[in-house]
Design an enzyme around this catalytic site. Structure first.
Site, PDB file in Angstrom:
ATOM      1  N   ASP A   7      35.595 -11.381  12.757  1.00 40.69           N
ATOM      2  CA  ASP A   7      37.042 -11.444  12.513  1.00 40.69           C
ATOM      3  C   ASP A   7      37.801 -11.567  13.836  1.00 40.69           C
ATOM      4  O   ASP A   7      38.815 -12.257  13.920  1.00 40.69           O
ATOM      5  CB  ASP A   7      37.502 -10.187  11.765  1.00 40.69           C
ATOM      6  N   GLY A   8      37.279 -10.891  14.864  1.00 41.41           N
ATOM      7  CA  GLY A   8      37.914 -10.961  16.194  1.00 41.41           C
ATOM      8  C   GLY A   8      37.930 -12.389  16.717  1.00 41.41           C
ATOM      9  O   GLY A   8      38.902 -12.814  17.346  1.00 41.41           O
ATOM     10  N   HIS A  23      41.184 -14.551  17.734  1.00 42.21           N
ATOM     11  CA  HIS A  23      41.226 -15.246  19.014  1.00 42.21           C
ATOM     12  C   HIS A  23      41.636 -16.702  18.823  1.00 42.21           C
ATOM     13  O   HIS A  23      42.513 -17.223  19.508  1.00 42.21           O
ATOM     14  CB  HIS A  23      39.816 -15.255  19.615  1.00 42.21           C
ATOM     15  N   ASN A  54      47.403  -9.827  11.854  1.00 44.03           N
ATOM     16  CA  ASN A  54      47.084  -8.554  11.183  1.00 44.03           C
ATOM     17  C   ASN A  54      48.231  -7.553  11.274  1.00 44.03           C
ATOM     18  O   ASN A  54      48.763  -7.115  10.280  1.00 44.03           O
ATOM     19  CB  ASN A  54      45.857  -7.902  11.839  1.00 44.03           C
ATOM     20  N   GLU A  55      48.551  -7.176  12.522  1.00 47.75           N
ATOM     21  CA  GLU A  55      49.525  -6.104  12.688  1.00 47.75           C
ATOM     22  C   GLU A  55      50.088  -6.055  14.097  1.00 47.75           C
ATOM     23  O   GLU A  55      49.513  -6.611  15.035  1.00 47.75           O
ATOM     24  CB  GLU A  55      48.905  -4.731  12.366  1.00 47.75           C
ATOM     25  N   ARG A  70      58.545  10.808  15.119  1.00 49.89           N
ATOM     26  CA  ARG A  70      57.893  11.355  16.318  1.00 49.89           C
ATOM     27  C   ARG A  70      56.399  11.399  16.069  1.00 49.89           C
ATOM     28  O   ARG A  70      55.950  11.826  14.997  1.00 49.89           O
ATOM     29  CB  ARG A  70      58.411  12.766  16.642  1.00 49.89           C
ATOM     30  N   ALA A 123      49.586   9.210  13.472  1.00 55.54           N
ATOM     31  CA  ALA A 123      49.666  10.616  13.892  1.00 55.54           C
ATOM     32  C   ALA A 123      51.110  11.107  13.973  1.00 55.54           C
ATOM     33  O   ALA A 123      51.572  11.576  15.018  1.00 55.54           O
ATOM     34  CB  ALA A 123      48.935  10.810  15.231  1.00 55.54           C
TER      35      ALA A 123
HETATM   36  P1  NAD Z   1      37.306  -6.295  16.291  1.00 51.86           P
HETATM   37  O1  NAD Z   1      37.443  -7.774  16.303  1.00 51.86           O
HETATM   38  O2  NAD Z   1      36.055  -5.666  16.738  1.00 51.86           O
HETATM   39  O3  NAD Z   1      37.642  -5.782  14.822  1.00 51.86           O
HETATM   40  C1  NAD Z   1      37.550  -4.417  14.492  1.00 51.86           C
HETATM   41  C2  NAD Z   1      37.194  -4.344  13.016  1.00 51.86           C
HETATM   42  O4  NAD Z   1      38.321  -4.746  12.216  1.00 51.86           O
HETATM   43  C3  NAD Z   1      36.034  -5.241  12.628  1.00 51.86           C
HETATM   44  O5  NAD Z   1      35.198  -4.530  11.772  1.00 51.86           O
HETATM   45  C4  NAD Z   1      36.712  -6.404  11.903  1.00 51.86           C
HETATM   46  O6  NAD Z   1      35.847  -7.018  10.969  1.00 51.86           O
HETATM   47  C5  NAD Z   1      37.855  -5.683  11.230  1.00 51.86           C
HETATM   48  N1  NAD Z   1      38.998  -6.508  10.818  1.00 51.86           N
HETATM   49  C6  NAD Z   1      39.785  -7.302  11.615  1.00 51.86           C
HETATM   50  N2  NAD Z   1      40.731  -7.881  10.858  1.00 51.86           N
HETATM   51  C7  NAD Z   1      40.540  -7.464   9.581  1.00 51.86           C
HETATM   52  C8  NAD Z   1      41.220  -7.701   8.356  1.00 51.86           C
HETATM   53  N3  NAD Z   1      42.301  -8.471   8.290  1.00 51.86           N
HETATM   54  N4  NAD Z   1      40.763  -7.071   7.244  1.00 51.86           N
HETATM   55  C9  NAD Z   1      39.673  -6.279   7.300  1.00 51.86           C
HETATM   56  N5  NAD Z   1      38.992  -6.005   8.422  1.00 51.86           N
HETATM   57  C10 NAD Z   1      39.433  -6.576   9.548  1.00 51.86           C
HETATM   58  O7  NAD Z   1      38.493  -5.557  17.091  1.00 51.86           O
HETATM   59  P2  NAD Z   1      39.626  -5.999  18.101  1.00 51.86           P
HETATM   60  O8  NAD Z   1      39.336  -7.350  18.650  1.00 51.86           O
HETATM   61  O9  NAD Z   1      39.873  -4.895  19.013  1.00 51.86           O
HETATM   62  O10 NAD Z   1      40.959  -6.030  17.176  1.00 51.86           O
HETATM   63  C11 NAD Z   1      41.210  -6.991  16.239  1.00 51.86           C
HETATM   64  C12 NAD Z   1      41.634  -6.341  14.942  1.00 51.86           C
HETATM   65  O11 NAD Z   1      40.723  -5.300  14.612  1.00 51.86           O
HETATM   66  C13 NAD Z   1      43.004  -5.682  14.990  1.00 51.86           C
HETATM   67  O12 NAD Z   1      43.973  -6.552  14.467  1.00 51.86           O
HETATM   68  C14 NAD Z   1      42.862  -4.421  14.135  1.00 51.86           C
HETATM   69  O13 NAD Z   1      43.440  -4.547  12.857  1.00 51.86           O
HETATM   70  C15 NAD Z   1      41.380  -4.270  13.939  1.00 51.86           C
HETATM   71  N6  NAD Z   1      41.002  -2.979  14.498  1.00 51.86           N
HETATM   72  C16 NAD Z   1      40.827  -1.958  13.629  1.00 51.86           C
HETATM   73  C17 NAD Z   1      40.542  -0.697  14.111  1.00 51.86           C
HETATM   74  C18 NAD Z   1      40.389   0.419  13.157  1.00 51.86           C
HETATM   75  O14 NAD Z   1      40.345   0.158  11.957  1.00 51.86           O
HETATM   76  N7  NAD Z   1      40.350   1.651  13.622  1.00 51.86           N
HETATM   77  C19 NAD Z   1      40.397  -0.460  15.477  1.00 51.86           C
HETATM   78  C20 NAD Z   1      40.575  -1.549  16.339  1.00 51.86           C
HETATM   79  C21 NAD Z   1      40.896  -2.796  15.818  1.00 51.86           C
END
Ligand code: NAD
Length: 260
Positions: free
Chosen positions: A46-47, A51, A121-122, A147, A184
């Site tokens: 997904d990353g 990208h 995503n966000e 907060r 949080a």
């Molecule tokens: P990454 O590419 O390693 O992705 C982190 C995880 O999020 C992977 O398991 C990926 O498959 C999943 N993911 C990404 N987009 C998704 C979606 N739309 N629906 C379901 N799963 C999804 O991490 P990165 O490159 O640091 O960040 C890219 C995205 O990963 C961010 O947009 C964020 O949403 C997500 N992310 C999630 C967490 C978490 O859930 N705690 C932490 C870091 C990043």
């Protein structure tokens, strides 16, 4: 669609698979065009797809995206490594259904407006060092003063990503929306905020104001910038959409099952 490009993750398997797909499409008469492709094939996770989208953000309306996931199951990618033959056949013989997903536009303001950023995503405004105070406005109407560590604004697609890890709601794909989820949050008599995810219409402008965003990060998809000197971040639906080519019917429920 015959002008294609490929974005691969840096691992050997993804690079080799990318080369294989490239050679096979060239052999079938497709044209490799990294400058103005009609279709981008993402090979990785997904990353990698995120990208690829950000790499092409300035020409996002001209290109459609399709993905092969290597390694763990991907949520934004439709084909497994074992399904490359199927992908090649689909690309060269079928017309895809195009799923359009709007990007979140993120505006930052200090004494002047900065160029907008975009997220699939966000967008997260987050301070892991000290309590962040944020005044939240919906379409310029004051909602609350939050907060805590920060706030996450996601779209429908991002509802299953970071948002889901902080107990946000999963939003079904036929429902366009923006969601604000607390990271949080601090809740006691002197610090009150909703404390639950808030889902609003995609036309709502969510403004996050602070006296100080010093040491605060704006993370958007896999990218981030510091917010020092900024005092206002606004998230809204962008005019820009990402187009995903869907050649096969994978129900959203099947996709969700890949997550748990
Ligand atoms: P990454 O590419 O390693 O992705 C982190 C995880 O999020 C992977 O398991 C990926 O498959 C999943 N993911 C990404 N987009 C998704 C979606 N739309 N629906 C379901 N799963 C999804 O991490 P990165 O490159 O640091 O960040 C890219 C995205 O990963 C961010 O947009 C964020 O949403 C997500 N992310 C999630 C967490 C978490 O859930 N705690 C932490 C870091 C990043």
């Amino acid at each position: 669609m015959e002008r294609f490009t490929i974005t691969t993750r840096v691992d050997e398997q993804s690079k080799q698979l990318g080369e294989q797909v490239k050679e096979r499409l060239l052999h079938l008469g497709w044209m490799y065009d990294d400058q103005s492709p009609e279709i981008l094939i993402s090979v990785g996770g997904d990353g990698t797809m995120l990208h690829a989208v950000h790499q092409r953000i300035d020409m996002i309306d001209q290109v459609v995206f399709v993905g092969i996931h290597t390694g763990t199951l991907g949520f934004l990618t439709d084909y497994a490594v074992s399904e490359v033959d199927q992908l090649i056949e689909d690309l060269t013989t079928k017309s895809p259904k195009i799923d359009q997903v709007f990007l979140i536009q993120i505006n930052r303001k200090n004494h002047r407006d900065l160029p907008p950023l975009f997220a699939l995503n966000e967008a997260r405004v987050e301070n892991i060092i000290k309590t962040q105070r944020i005044e939240v406005f919906l379409n310029d109407e004051y909602l609350e003063t939050f907060r805590g560590n920060g706030l996450c604004i996601s779209g429908q697609l991002g509802s299953t990503a970071y948002n889901r890890s902080i107990a946000g709601a999963v939003i079904m794909p036929d429902f366009a929306a923006l969601q604000m989820t607390e990271i949080a949050g601090i809740h006691h008599q002197l610090s009150k905020s909703l404390g639950s995810p808030l889902i609003v219409s995609p036309d709502t402008k969510i403004k996050l104001k602070s006296d100080s965003y010093y040491d605060t990060i704006l993370a958007y998809d896999h990218l981030h910038v510091r917010l020092d000197g900024i005092n206002e971040v606004t998230c809204s639906r962008s005019d820009k959409c990402v187009k995903f080519a869907r050649y096969r019917k994978t129900s959203y429920i099947q996709r969700l099952h890949s997550l748990y």
